[in-house]
Write an enzyme that holds these catalytic residues in place. Structure first.
Site, PDB file in Angstrom:
ATOM      1  N   GLU A   1       0.699  -1.794   0.331  1.00 51.96           N
ATOM      2  CA  GLU A   1       0.169   0.036   0.118  1.00 51.96           C
ATOM      3  C   GLU A   1       0.816   1.305   0.235  1.00 51.96           C
ATOM      4  OE1 GLU A   1      -0.389  -2.170   2.805  1.00 51.96           O
ATOM      5  OE2 GLU A   1      -1.849  -2.898   1.572  1.00 51.96           O
TER       6      GLU A   1
ATOM      7  N   TYR B   1       7.699   2.713  -8.140  1.00 49.62           N
ATOM      8  CA  TYR B   1       7.197   1.185  -8.288  1.00 49.62           C
ATOM      9  C   TYR B   1       6.415   0.644  -9.922  1.00 49.62           C
ATOM     10  CZ  TYR B   1       6.998   1.147  -2.486  1.00 49.62           C
ATOM     11  OH  TYR B   1       7.192   1.933  -1.194  1.00 49.62           O
TER      12      TYR B   1
HETATM   13  C1  LIG Z   1      10.304   6.407  -2.881  1.00 53.67           C
HETATM   14  C2  LIG Z   1      11.827   6.496  -2.255  1.00 53.67           C
HETATM   15  C3  LIG Z   1      11.944   5.091  -0.990  1.00 53.67           C
HETATM   16  C4  LIG Z   1      12.675   6.527  -3.327  1.00 53.67           C
HETATM   17  O1  LIG Z   1      14.061   5.829  -3.532  1.00 53.67           O
HETATM   18  P1  LIG Z   1      14.310   7.027  -4.008  1.00 53.67           P
HETATM   19  O2  LIG Z   1      16.128   6.398  -3.843  1.00 53.67           O
HETATM   20  O3  LIG Z   1      15.185   7.809  -4.247  1.00 53.67           O
HETATM   21  O4  LIG Z   1      15.041   6.054  -5.827  1.00 53.67           O
HETATM   22  P2  LIG Z   1      15.606   6.234  -6.424  1.00 53.67           P
HETATM   23  O5  LIG Z   1      16.667   6.824  -7.112  1.00 53.67           O
HETATM   24  O6  LIG Z   1      15.700   4.496  -6.903  1.00 53.67           O
HETATM   25  O7  LIG Z   1      14.502   6.685  -7.901  1.00 53.67           O
HETATM   26  C5  LIG Z   1      13.974   5.501  -8.641  1.00 53.67           C
HETATM   27  C6  LIG Z   1      13.305   5.915  -9.612  1.00 53.67           C
HETATM   28  O8  LIG Z   1      11.596   5.913  -8.812  1.00 53.67           O
HETATM   29  C7  LIG Z   1      11.132   7.566  -9.170  1.00 53.67           C
HETATM   30  N1  LIG Z   1      11.215   8.847  -8.175  1.00 53.67           N
HETATM   31  C8  LIG Z   1      12.111   8.342  -7.335  1.00 53.67           C
HETATM   32  N2  LIG Z   1      11.865  10.018  -6.462  1.00 53.67           N
HETATM   33  C9  LIG Z   1      11.245  10.595  -7.193  1.00 53.67           C
HETATM   34  C10 LIG Z   1      10.777  11.609  -6.602  1.00 53.67           C
HETATM   35  N3  LIG Z   1      10.587  12.126  -5.942  1.00 53.67           N
HETATM   36  N4  LIG Z   1       9.611  11.956  -7.985  1.00 53.67           N
HETATM   37  C11 LIG Z   1       9.385  11.635  -8.498  1.00 53.67           C
HETATM   38  N5  LIG Z   1       9.906  10.054  -8.867  1.00 53.67           N
HETATM   39  C12 LIG Z   1      10.479   9.279  -8.014  1.00 53.67           C
HETATM   40  C13 LIG Z   1      11.686   7.534 -10.698  1.00 53.67           C
HETATM   41  O9  LIG Z   1      11.264   6.845 -11.706  1.00 53.67           O
HETATM   42  C14 LIG Z   1      13.359   7.608 -10.402  1.00 53.67           C
HETATM   43  O10 LIG Z   1      13.579   7.278 -11.453  1.00 53.67           O
HETATM   44  P3  LIG Z   1      14.858   8.009 -11.984  1.00 53.67           P
HETATM   45  O11 LIG Z   1      15.933   8.904 -10.730  1.00 53.67           O
HETATM   46  O12 LIG Z   1      14.813   7.604 -13.452  1.00 53.67           O
HETATM   47  O13 LIG Z   1      14.462   9.380 -11.893  1.00 53.67           O
HETATM   48  C15 LIG Z   1      12.223   7.422  -1.038  1.00 53.67           C
HETATM   49  O14 LIG Z   1      11.865   8.542  -1.842  1.00 53.67           O
HETATM   50  C16 LIG Z   1      12.139   7.289   0.131  1.00 53.67           C
HETATM   51  O15 LIG Z   1      12.068   6.746   0.466  1.00 53.67           O
HETATM   52  N6  LIG Z   1      10.959   7.755  -0.136  1.00 53.67           N
HETATM   53  C17 LIG Z   1      10.150   8.408   1.287  1.00 53.67           C
HETATM   54  C18 LIG Z   1       9.531   7.242   2.035  1.00 53.67           C
HETATM   55  C19 LIG Z   1       8.871   6.586   1.512  1.00 53.67           C
HETATM   56  O16 LIG Z   1       7.467   7.538   0.931  1.00 53.67           O
HETATM   57  N7  LIG Z   1       8.908   5.171   1.557  1.00 53.67           N
HETATM   58  C20 LIG Z   1       8.011   4.861   0.397  1.00 53.67           C
HETATM   59  C21 LIG Z   1       6.260   4.428   1.248  1.00 53.67           C
HETATM   60  S1  LIG Z   1       5.141   3.370   0.359  1.00 53.67           S
END
Ligand SMILES: CC(C)(COP(=O)(O)OP(=O)(O)OC[C@H]1O[C@@H](n2cnc3c(N)ncnc32)[C@H](O)[C@@H]1OP(=O)(O)O)[C@@H](O)C(=O)NCCC(=O)NCCS
Length: 148
Positions: free
Chosen positions: A104, A116
């Site tokens: 979720e 995702y």
């Molecule tokens: C969601 C989360 C885990 C992503 O981790 P991350 O290390 O930033 O992700 P990545 O660098 O591997 O990004 C992979 C892809 O995800 C998407 N993405 C990641 N952050 C994004 C943002 N801020 N806005 C839009 N797309 C995003 C993009 O498609 C990205 O690919 P790109 O950088 O080539 O465009 C991180 O933002 C986080 O920890 N957020 C807070 C906690 C959270 O919300 N967890 C998920 C709960 S369900």
């Protein structure tokens, strides 16, 4: 820069809690992580250059994996670590004979939904008012991926 995955331990909880508090409006408590460890959920941390950079908690049973928490420390986001964690979780689920994985995510969490989707998850439903929110409640989007 080197990264490695290892199993979460009780000694990680201070660091995990510190990351959690910064990146979520409604963070998991230390107790939620301690309970996950005690329950035998798959709790892993991602280290970058020896420092705690992210973590994931997954419950796997009866051919189904449920991703409960996936997080990257705020200063290290958007550098591929979330993808690295997620790829690890997908392989872990396969290794544990899971056929599907689901999760979720808050409707407003566009970053996570994009992450995702990029890794092959589909949005399959909405759980009304699933999450606490500042004013009232927020819907969850349910996402799934077939692993075979
Ligand atoms: C969601 C989360 C885990 C992503 O981790 P991350 O290390 O930033 O992700 P990545 O660098 O591997 O990004 C992979 C892809 O995800 C998407 N993405 C990641 N952050 C994004 C943002 N801020 N806005 C839009 N797309 C995003 C993009 O498609 C990205 O690919 P790109 O950088 O080539 O465009 C991180 O933002 C986080 O920890 N957020 C807070 C906690 C959270 O919300 N967890 C998920 C709960 S369900």
């Amino acid at each position: 820069m080197t990264t490695r995955m290892r199993q979460m331990e009780a000694a990680d909880l201070d660091g995990v809690e510190a990351i959690e508090r910064v990146i979520y409006s409604h963070p998991w408590t230390r107790g939620n992580f301690a309970d996950s460890l005690a329950a035998g959920y798959h709790c892993w941390v991602l280290e970058r250059d020896g420092q705690l950079a992210g973590y994931a908690v997954t419950m796997i049973a009866a051919g189904e994996a449920h991703l409960l928490n996936l997080s990257v420390a705020a200063p290290l986001q958007r550098q591929g670590l979330g993808s690295e964690l997620l790829r690890f979780v997908l392989q872990l689920a396969r290794d544990c004979a899971a056929v599907t994985i689901y999760l979720e995510v808050r409707e407003s969490n566009t970053a996570a939904r994009a992450l995702y989707a990029r890794h092959g998850f589909s949005e399959v439903g909405v759980r009304k008012g699933y999450y606490p929110a500042t004013a009232s409640r927020e819907d969850a989007v349910t996402m799934t991926k077939v692993l075979i």
